[in-house]
Design a protein around this motif. Structure first.
Motif, PDB file in Angstrom:
ATOM      1  N   GLY A 247       0.794  -1.223   0.000  1.00  0.00           N
ATOM      2  CA  GLY A 247       0.000   0.000   0.000  1.00  0.00           C
ATOM      3  C   GLY A 247       0.822   1.266   0.000  1.00  0.00           C
ATOM      4  O   GLY A 247       0.283   2.366  -0.001  1.00  0.00           O
ATOM      5  N   TYR A 251       0.049   5.348  -3.147  1.00  0.00           N
ATOM      6  CA  TYR A 251      -0.541   6.326  -2.226  1.00  0.00           C
ATOM      7  C   TYR A 251       0.459   7.284  -1.617  1.00  0.00           C
ATOM      8  O   TYR A 251       0.144   8.415  -1.320  1.00  0.00           O
ATOM      9  CB  TYR A 251      -1.311   5.590  -1.122  1.00  0.00           C
ATOM     10  CG  TYR A 251      -2.417   4.744  -1.680  1.00  0.00           C
ATOM     11  CD1 TYR A 251      -3.493   5.343  -2.337  1.00  0.00           C
ATOM     12  CD2 TYR A 251      -2.367   3.363  -1.620  1.00  0.00           C
ATOM     13  CE1 TYR A 251      -4.492   4.574  -2.900  1.00  0.00           C
ATOM     14  CE2 TYR A 251      -3.363   2.582  -2.172  1.00  0.00           C
ATOM     15  CZ  TYR A 251      -4.432   3.195  -2.816  1.00  0.00           C
ATOM     16  OH  TYR A 251      -5.403   2.434  -3.373  1.00  0.00           O
ATOM     17  N   ASN A 295      -8.280  -6.912  -2.815  1.00  0.00           N
ATOM     18  CA  ASN A 295      -9.593  -6.486  -2.343  1.00  0.00           C
ATOM     19  C   ASN A 295     -10.300  -7.602  -1.567  1.00  0.00           C
ATOM     20  O   ASN A 295     -10.969  -7.338  -0.563  1.00  0.00           O
ATOM     21  CB  ASN A 295     -10.457  -6.014  -3.514  1.00  0.00           C
ATOM     22  CG  ASN A 295      -9.975  -4.659  -4.037  1.00  0.00           C
ATOM     23  OD1 ASN A 295      -9.083  -4.056  -3.437  1.00  0.00           O
ATOM     24  ND2 ASN A 295     -10.554  -4.201  -5.127  1.00  0.00           N
ATOM     25  N   THR A 298      -8.551  -7.896   1.949  1.00  0.00           N
ATOM     26  CA  THR A 298      -8.805  -6.812   2.888  1.00  0.00           C
ATOM     27  C   THR A 298     -10.290  -6.641   3.127  1.00  0.00           C
ATOM     28  O   THR A 298     -10.686  -5.936   4.048  1.00  0.00           O
ATOM     29  CB  THR A 298      -8.225  -5.493   2.367  1.00  0.00           C
ATOM     30  OG1 THR A 298      -8.749  -5.261   1.057  1.00  0.00           O
ATOM     31  CG2 THR A 298      -6.724  -5.551   2.294  1.00  0.00           C
ATOM     32  N   LYS A 300     -12.385  -5.036   1.378  1.00  0.00           N
ATOM     33  CA  LYS A 300     -12.970  -3.784   0.890  1.00  0.00           C
ATOM     34  C   LYS A 300     -12.211  -3.344  -0.348  1.00  0.00           C
ATOM     35  O   LYS A 300     -11.176  -3.929  -0.690  1.00  0.00           O
ATOM     36  CB  LYS A 300     -12.955  -2.708   1.965  1.00  0.00           C
ATOM     37  CG  LYS A 300     -11.569  -2.288   2.403  1.00  0.00           C
ATOM     38  CD  LYS A 300     -11.700  -1.204   3.461  1.00  0.00           C
ATOM     39  CE  LYS A 300     -10.508  -0.281   3.448  1.00  0.00           C
ATOM     40  NZ  LYS A 300     -10.625   0.826   4.366  1.00  0.00           N
ATOM     41  N   GLU A 301     -12.731  -2.327  -1.001  1.00  0.00           N
ATOM     42  CA  GLU A 301     -12.138  -1.944  -2.264  1.00  0.00           C
ATOM     43  C   GLU A 301     -10.963  -0.992  -2.032  1.00  0.00           C
ATOM     44  O   GLU A 301     -11.120   0.219  -2.050  1.00  0.00           O
ATOM     45  CB  GLU A 301     -13.190  -1.299  -3.172  1.00  0.00           C
ATOM     46  CG  GLU A 301     -12.633  -1.094  -4.571  1.00  0.00           C
ATOM     47  CD  GLU A 301     -13.703  -0.751  -5.580  1.00  0.00           C
ATOM     48  OE1 GLU A 301     -14.669  -0.068  -5.192  1.00  0.00           O
ATOM     49  OE2 GLU A 301     -13.551  -1.149  -6.749  1.00  0.00           O
ATOM     50  N   VAL A 302      -9.767  -1.548  -1.792  1.00  0.00           N
ATOM     51  CA  VAL A 302      -8.616  -0.674  -1.595  1.00  0.00           C
ATOM     52  C   VAL A 302      -7.989  -0.330  -2.943  1.00  0.00           C
ATOM     53  O   VAL A 302      -7.288   0.668  -3.058  1.00  0.00           O
ATOM     54  CB  VAL A 302      -7.550  -1.299  -0.663  1.00  0.00           C
ATOM     55  CG1 VAL A 302      -8.089  -1.456   0.736  1.00  0.00           C
ATOM     56  CG2 VAL A 302      -7.033  -2.613  -1.193  1.00  0.00           C
ATOM     57  N   THR A 422      -5.717   2.869   6.064  1.00  0.00           N
ATOM     58  CA  THR A 422      -6.207   1.651   5.446  1.00  0.00           C
ATOM     59  C   THR A 422      -6.628   0.688   6.541  1.00  0.00           C
ATOM     60  O   THR A 422      -6.076   0.709   7.650  1.00  0.00           O
ATOM     61  CB  THR A 422      -5.122   0.972   4.589  1.00  0.00           C
ATOM     62  OG1 THR A 422      -4.086   0.508   5.443  1.00  0.00           O
ATOM     63  CG2 THR A 422      -4.544   1.943   3.573  1.00  0.00           C
ATOM     64  N   TYR A 456      -1.224   2.683   8.576  1.00  0.00           N
ATOM     65  CA  TYR A 456      -1.658   1.307   8.767  1.00  0.00           C
ATOM     66  C   TYR A 456      -2.036   0.993  10.210  1.00  0.00           C
ATOM     67  O   TYR A 456      -2.488  -0.109  10.506  1.00  0.00           O
ATOM     68  CB  TYR A 456      -0.557   0.334   8.312  1.00  0.00           C
ATOM     69  CG  TYR A 456       0.804   0.699   8.859  1.00  0.00           C
ATOM     70  CD1 TYR A 456       1.112   0.484  10.186  1.00  0.00           C
ATOM     71  CD2 TYR A 456       1.769   1.292   8.044  1.00  0.00           C
ATOM     72  CE1 TYR A 456       2.334   0.839  10.702  1.00  0.00           C
ATOM     73  CE2 TYR A 456       3.002   1.646   8.546  1.00  0.00           C
ATOM     74  CZ  TYR A 456       3.276   1.413   9.875  1.00  0.00           C
ATOM     75  OH  TYR A 456       4.492   1.788  10.385  1.00  0.00           O
ATOM     76  N   ASN A 482      -3.236  -4.376   9.569  1.00  0.00           N
ATOM     77  CA  ASN A 482      -3.536  -4.260   8.142  1.00  0.00           C
ATOM     78  C   ASN A 482      -2.552  -4.958   7.224  1.00  0.00           C
ATOM     79  O   ASN A 482      -2.956  -5.678   6.322  1.00  0.00           O
ATOM     80  CB  ASN A 482      -3.644  -2.793   7.770  1.00  0.00           C
ATOM     81  CG  ASN A 482      -4.835  -2.159   8.451  1.00  0.00           C
ATOM     82  OD1 ASN A 482      -5.947  -2.647   8.311  1.00  0.00           O
ATOM     83  ND2 ASN A 482      -4.602  -1.126   9.238  1.00  0.00           N
ATOM     84  N   ARG A 486      -2.998  -7.577   4.025  1.00  0.00           N
ATOM     85  CA  ARG A 486      -2.585  -7.272   2.647  1.00  0.00           C
ATOM     86  C   ARG A 486      -1.605  -8.322   2.132  1.00  0.00           C
ATOM     87  O   ARG A 486      -1.601  -8.649   0.955  1.00  0.00           O
ATOM     88  CB  ARG A 486      -1.968  -5.876   2.567  1.00  0.00           C
ATOM     89  CG  ARG A 486      -2.976  -4.750   2.831  1.00  0.00           C
ATOM     90  CD  ARG A 486      -2.391  -3.389   2.530  1.00  0.00           C
ATOM     91  NE  ARG A 486      -2.211  -3.206   1.100  1.00  0.00           N
ATOM     92  CZ  ARG A 486      -2.939  -2.378   0.342  1.00  0.00           C
ATOM     93  NH1 ARG A 486      -3.882  -1.644   0.881  1.00  0.00           N
ATOM     94  NH2 ARG A 486      -2.692  -2.280  -0.938  1.00  0.00           N
TER      95      ARG A 486
END
Length: 641
Positions: A247, A251, A295, A298, A300-302, A422, A456, A482, A486
RNA sequence: GCCGAAGUAGCUCAGUGGUAGAGCAGCUCAUUCGUAAUGAGCGGGUCGCCGGUUCAAUCCCGGCCUUCGGCUCCA
């Protein structure tokens, strides 16, 4: 919260500054002028660029205002009246916005002194003549409301004290602080250099500085072995794909060095006439499968659909690592783990690279490449609390050993209004609770600060001040639910089911660079003997005792002591002076009578001349001082230069 | 990155439109010394870099780099 008398004085000084400012520059548009920890400032929008001479003129005008003995009068008004007053004074540019910040129902007030009147909650001193000791210090740029999208205003900094004596003392302290600045001491004591051709923010550790760093690393290394850590080594780069999984990319790409793209891929892109923006898009892109996997893991839609590209358009490269965790995670993930193995504690002095803005770089304390005394703990949820406490204990051992007792503890929580974090809020809640509970086991006060968490997970930071009052985060302990998700980390539980471990990131020093920078200032260069690059200086009074000096040097070196023989032909006083300026803890003066008696005349950096002692017991006592990592005694004041 | 200031020898600093100086440090020689500076001599600078103006620029102008004080940022 009511103002302290000192804040009231300084806040009044900022009003007097504004009064003087409008006398000299009637066109100035005022923003705000609060007191600070060490003084006050006023932000002003003015086309004229204020100069040092302007400060002198403003200060003179402020003295006049003070001598006019203006009363500070409070005037309570309605919102409409307030607007009218601001407009009548031509100060609507910022003051109307400030007025709008005041919640409905709250009393709106102005304070007036002489011809000046300012929207202000107060409070103030009764008369401007209370201002007897103030000084304007500097001019700086500051964005309106601290937002870089807004106009940059001119900020005038000043300070004020109840008496001239206290002001003089404060200014004296500022001068003294400059002498302890790690950038000055680092140069004078030859601890580190920064070379333009190597690059801004990149520290070159010289031999003397490297000794300090190595001693610190050996010290913490011993503590880590006691606590069951395992040492690992990992390279300075990793593939972009690794940081897409973690991640960090894209980002945080604006705070990282640009990716290193393989030559062939780069050449291919160039022959395709690919624009720069397109290349970045390809670097950031992921495959449909990668997106689905992350996704799903996790929950969810990261990673959103717009980042998916056909395989042939993906572009990978390498990145200088901004953090060590992905590499350590891969070591953990390379083996299956049983709950019986946990916690796994992987430690490394890992060098990381971050793209700090040029204006933020500062000596050793804010750099672009630094080495963390990093470790990652992989444990079960039940083990988190105990492991956190162990990490905090380690930080405390470090700070206590070095006598750094002036720090504050900050529990960094997520900012509920920010999207930069996240992970699952439920896990965040658990992690934050664990941090809070661990912090409570330290018998020291701490503050909880929303918005200070890592992206995180929440963290517990140890924050210290440098000589000029700027705060630096050193040791840090962070809980992370997190990254294990991932990277799809797992261990086998007692129930023979697969479970997710929890990670703890921790670095007791934080970064070796920043820590050493702060440490230099903490000791003012007078390092404890165990850290001192040179521990003993041998000073023969004349060449006649050179031979004795050489034999002592050999004995000291054989005992592992860092010693230097001063064989210059200077007089004794000059050699003593040089050793003092170079802050060597012990200087041994050798003359005929010492050589005769196998003795040394001991001069301590802290205590001065201590007379003649037999060499053997001196050496034993020295070794003991090093072994126990004794802190230096407070220094006797130096003789006037 | 933004606002402002600065950049002359290793360090601290002076100086001028006619290609630079001090103190300390360094080197050499003399001195052999009892707790914060022994003396003499010598070497050392593309005056941050690149352009422009000028007969001539370290100095004036522009751009860039770096540093400093702030602001913003800091996984």
């Amino acid at each position: 919260m009511p103002m302290t008398p000192l804040e009231e004085l300084r806040h009044s000084a900022s009003h007097v500054l504004a009064t003087a400012l409008l006398r000299l520059f009637p066109e100035a548009k005022l923003d705000i002028g609060p007191p600070t920890d060490s003084g006050f400032y006023y932000d002003v929008d003015l086309d004229h660029k204020l100069t040092q001479e302007d400060l002198t003129r403003l200060e003179a005008e402020m003295k006049k205002v003070a001598e006019e003995n203006q009363p500070f009068l409070r005037k309570e008004v309605s919102r409409e009246e307030a607007k009218a007053i601001i407009t009548a004074r031509g100060q609507e540019r910022y003051k109307l916005g400030r007025l709008a910040d005041i919640p409905e129902g709250e009393q709106i007030s102005f304070y007036q002194n002489g011809e000046f009147m300012d929207l202000c909650a107060g409070t103030h001193v009764r008369y401007s003549s209370k201002l007897k000791a103030f000084k304007l210090l500097s001019i700086a740029g500051a964005y309106h409301r601290g937002d870089e999208k807004n106009k940059q205003l001119q900020r005038i900094y000043g300070t004020a004290f109840p008496t001239k004596e206290e002001l003089a003392q404060h200014l004296e302290r500022l001068d003294q602080a400059k002498l302890r600045d790690h950038r000055k001491l680092g140069r004078d004591l030859k601890l580190f250099v920064i070379d333009d051709e190597v690059g801004q923010g990149l520290i070159l550790w010289t031999p003397a500085g490297s000794i300090i760093r190595q001693e610190l690393q050996d010290f913490i290394g011993g503590e880590l072995r006691k606590q069951g850590y395992q040492q690992v080594f990992t390279p300075h780069i990793g593939k972009l794909a690794l940081y897409k999984t973690s991640g960090h990319f894209p980002y945080y790409k604006e705070s990282q060095f640009s990716p290193i793209v393989e030559n062939e891929a780069l050449a291919r892109i160039v022959t395709e006439n690919c624009a720069c923006g397109e290349m970045i898009a390809r670097l950031e892109a992921v495959s449909a499968k990668f997106r689905e996997d992350i996704n799903a893991r996790t929950g969810k839609e990261v990673i959103t659909a717009d980042r998916v590209r056909p395989e042939e358009q993906l572009l990978d490269g390498f990145m200088l690592k901004p953090m060590n965790c992905p590499h350590h995670i891969k070591i953990f993930a390379s083996q299956p783990h049983s709950y019986r193995d946990l916690p796994v504690r992987l430690a490394e002095f890992g060098t990381v690279y971050r793209w700090e803005q040029s204006g933020e770089l500062n000596g050793m304390t804010r750099v672009r490449g630094f080495t963390q005394d990093d470790a990652h703990l992989f444990c079960t949820e039940e083990q988190v609390a105990a492991e956190l406490i162990g990490c905090l204990a380690l930080v405390k051992i470090v700070l206590t050993t070095l006598g750094m007792t002036d720090y504050r503890i900050r529990v960094g929580l997520r900012d509920p209004d920010s999207g930069k974090y996240t992970g699952d809020p439920a896990n965040w809640d658990k992690a934050e609770a664990a941090c809070r509970a661990a912090a409570q086991t330290l018998d020291a006060p701490f503050t909880e600060e929303p918005g200070e968490a890592a992206f995180y997970g929440p963290k517990i930071d140890f924050v210290v001040k440098d000589v000029i009052g700027r705060e630096w985060q050193l040791g840090t302990v962070q809980v992370d639910y997190n990254l294990p998700i991932r990277f799809d980390l797992s261990f086998t539980g007692a129930d023979n089911q697969s479970h997710r471990p929890v990670m703890i990131h921790r670095a007791p020093f934080g970064s070796m660079e920043r820590f050493c920078g702060v440490l230099i200032e903490h000791f003012g260069g007078d390092f404890p003997v165990w850290l001192a690059p040179e521990q003993v200086r041998l000073v023969p009074i004349s060449d006649k005792v050179q031979e004795y000096g050489r034999s002592l040097l050999a004995q000291l070196q054989a005992a592992g002591i860092r010693a230097v023989l001063d064989s210059h032909s200077d007089k004794l006083g000059a050699k003593i002076r040089r050793a003092e300026l170079e802050k060597v803890p012990y200087t041994l003066v050798l003359g005929a009578k010492e050589a005769e008696a196998q003795a040394v005349s001991v001069r301590s950096r802290a205590r001065g001349d201590e007379g003649v002692h037999p060499f053997a017991p001196f050496l034993e006592q020295l070794k003991e001082e090093i072994r126990t990592r004794a802190l230096p005694e407070k220094k006797q004041p130096a003789p006037a230069a």
